[in-house]
Design a protein around this motif. Sequence first.
Motif, PDB file in Angstrom:
ATOM      1  N   ASN A 146       9.331 -69.263 -39.344  1.00 54.27           N
ATOM      2  CA  ASN A 146       9.113 -67.895 -38.887  1.00 54.27           C
ATOM      3  C   ASN A 146       8.056 -67.210 -39.746  1.00 54.27           C
ATOM      4  O   ASN A 146       7.427 -67.842 -40.608  1.00 54.27           O
ATOM      5  CB  ASN A 146      10.425 -67.109 -38.896  1.00 54.27           C
ATOM      6  CG  ASN A 146      11.068 -67.074 -40.286  1.00 54.27           C
ATOM      7  OD1 ASN A 146      10.398 -67.263 -41.296  1.00 54.27           O
ATOM      8  ND2 ASN A 146      12.366 -66.845 -40.332  1.00 54.27           N
ATOM      9  N   GLU A 147       7.856 -65.923 -39.544  1.00 52.72           N
ATOM     10  CA  GLU A 147       6.813 -65.202 -40.257  1.00 52.72           C
ATOM     11  C   GLU A 147       7.074 -65.143 -41.754  1.00 52.72           C
ATOM     12  O   GLU A 147       6.142 -65.013 -42.542  1.00 52.72           O
ATOM     13  CB  GLU A 147       6.679 -63.789 -39.688  1.00 52.72           C
ATOM     14  CG  GLU A 147       6.216 -63.751 -38.230  1.00 52.72           C
ATOM     15  CD  GLU A 147       6.123 -62.337 -37.700  1.00 52.72           C
ATOM     16  OE1 GLU A 147       6.542 -61.407 -38.439  1.00 52.72           O
ATOM     17  OE2 GLU A 147       5.645 -62.168 -36.564  1.00 52.72           O
ATOM     18  N   GLU A 148       8.351 -65.203 -42.163  1.00 53.75           N
ATOM     19  CA  GLU A 148       8.694 -65.195 -43.588  1.00 53.75           C
ATOM     20  C   GLU A 148       8.666 -66.591 -44.192  1.00 53.75           C
ATOM     21  O   GLU A 148       9.096 -66.794 -45.322  1.00 53.75           O
ATOM     22  CB  GLU A 148      10.080 -64.573 -43.788  1.00 53.75           C
ATOM     23  CG  GLU A 148      10.143 -63.073 -43.578  1.00 53.75           C
ATOM     24  CD  GLU A 148      10.109 -62.696 -42.107  1.00 53.75           C
ATOM     25  OE1 GLU A 148      10.561 -63.532 -41.277  1.00 53.75           O
ATOM     26  OE2 GLU A 148       9.640 -61.591 -41.778  1.00 53.75           O
ATOM     27  N   ASN A 149       8.186 -67.568 -43.416  1.00 56.24           N
ATOM     28  CA  ASN A 149       8.076 -68.954 -43.846  1.00 56.24           C
ATOM     29  C   ASN A 149       9.447 -69.607 -44.065  1.00 56.24           C
ATOM     30  O   ASN A 149       9.578 -70.555 -44.835  1.00 56.24           O
ATOM     31  CB  ASN A 149       7.234 -69.079 -45.122  1.00 56.24           C
ATOM     32  CG  ASN A 149       6.675 -70.486 -45.305  1.00 56.24           C
ATOM     33  OD1 ASN A 149       6.274 -71.137 -44.337  1.00 56.24           O
ATOM     34  ND2 ASN A 149       6.637 -70.961 -46.534  1.00 56.24           N
ATOM     35  N   ASN A 150      10.457 -69.097 -43.401  1.00 55.63           N
ATOM     36  CA  ASN A 150      11.772 -69.734 -43.433  1.00 55.63           C
ATOM     37  C   ASN A 150      11.817 -70.807 -42.352  1.00 55.63           C
ATOM     38  O   ASN A 150      11.528 -70.532 -41.179  1.00 55.63           O
ATOM     39  CB  ASN A 150      12.873 -68.701 -43.196  1.00 55.63           C
ATOM     40  CG  ASN A 150      12.946 -67.683 -44.310  1.00 55.63           C
ATOM     41  OD1 ASN A 150      12.805 -68.028 -45.486  1.00 55.63           O
ATOM     42  ND2 ASN A 150      13.155 -66.427 -43.956  1.00 55.63           N
ATOM     43  N   LEU A 151      12.190 -72.019 -42.722  1.00 59.56           N
ATOM     44  CA  LEU A 151      12.198 -73.139 -41.795  1.00 59.56           C
ATOM     45  C   LEU A 151      13.552 -73.277 -41.123  1.00 59.56           C
ATOM     46  O   LEU A 151      14.584 -72.980 -41.720  1.00 59.56           O
ATOM     47  CB  LEU A 151      11.849 -74.438 -42.518  1.00 59.56           C
ATOM     48  CG  LEU A 151      10.364 -74.797 -42.611  1.00 59.56           C
ATOM     49  CD1 LEU A 151       9.585 -73.726 -43.338  1.00 59.56           C
ATOM     50  CD2 LEU A 151      10.170 -76.143 -43.301  1.00 59.56           C
ATOM     51  N   GLN A 152      13.517 -73.733 -39.883  1.00 56.85           N
ATOM     52  CA  GLN A 152      14.737 -73.994 -39.136  1.00 56.85           C
ATOM     53  C   GLN A 152      14.514 -75.167 -38.205  1.00 56.85           C
ATOM     54  O   GLN A 152      13.390 -75.428 -37.767  1.00 56.85           O
ATOM     55  CB  GLN A 152      15.158 -72.759 -38.330  1.00 56.85           C
ATOM     56  CG  GLN A 152      14.114 -72.269 -37.356  1.00 56.85           C
ATOM     57  CD  GLN A 152      14.488 -70.960 -36.691  1.00 56.85           C
ATOM     58  OE1 GLN A 152      15.476 -70.334 -37.055  1.00 56.85           O
ATOM     59  NE2 GLN A 152      13.711 -70.552 -35.705  1.00 56.85           N
TER      60      GLN A 152
END
Length: 275
Positions: A146-152
């Motif tokens: 996502n935009e916060e660079n959190n991966l899923q």
Amino acid sequence: MAVSVPKRNYKNPVACASAFGRFFYAVESLVYYSQVIISPNDAGRCYQSNDPTSSELPDLLDTDGGVLELEETRNIKAMKSFRSGVVVFAGNGVWYISNPNGGFTATAYSVQKISDRGVESSRSIIEGQGVIYYFSNNGIMALTANEENNLQVSDISEERIRSYFLSNYAGQKAEGVYDDGQKQCIWWLPNTQGKGLVYDTRIGSFYPQKSAASTTYLKGPFSIENAVYYPSAMQSFDANTLSYNFSSPTNRQFKDFGVNQSAYLISGYETLGKF
């Protein structure tokens, strides 16, 4: 009395990746990272520059090399640079090595487990349009940020072709490529009468494929200038040699290496305005 120099056995890396001016190497549950590469010799220097036992200058530098231990990992199969870090694919999950503040340094990094759904075949890992796709043992996974660079990680096959995937691809060593021209993910099983799977990322549809040839098998596809080709192999009549070639996925005669391909058409209903 003669004294022999002690020997130490080093295991070869099972996976490697390059990112942030360094090389990363995976050996069992360990990930080694080199010093920031200035000369070719730095590629193998996975240790710090200063003497850690020195009383004057033992400090660790941002540009130093080192080693990370991913204790929970089992059977690391691949590593891939992605956004601001390195993704580690193992048989029992996916990990992400990164720096929340950007980049990667020996003095500031974090290791985060992204998913319990590990990778089945390292060659099934492909990247397209900022998304990493791979085959787990029970589904097709998509890794996004996502935009916060959190991966899923999400299973894109669960609501569409789960039963078909389990029947045809679970436990298989699929090999894939991303077709940038068609915006499609293409996977193939390297067997005679092998099966393939195309995923159209634009509309989220899957298209099963199958080769009719019984003597020729296709290896992992590759892409050149927005065109996809397949290395093909056929065993000669003497059963001792193989002949290799490169193949295109199109044939106007609807034949797979001279073998007729069974064709069918799936159509929708037409009521002509009446029920």
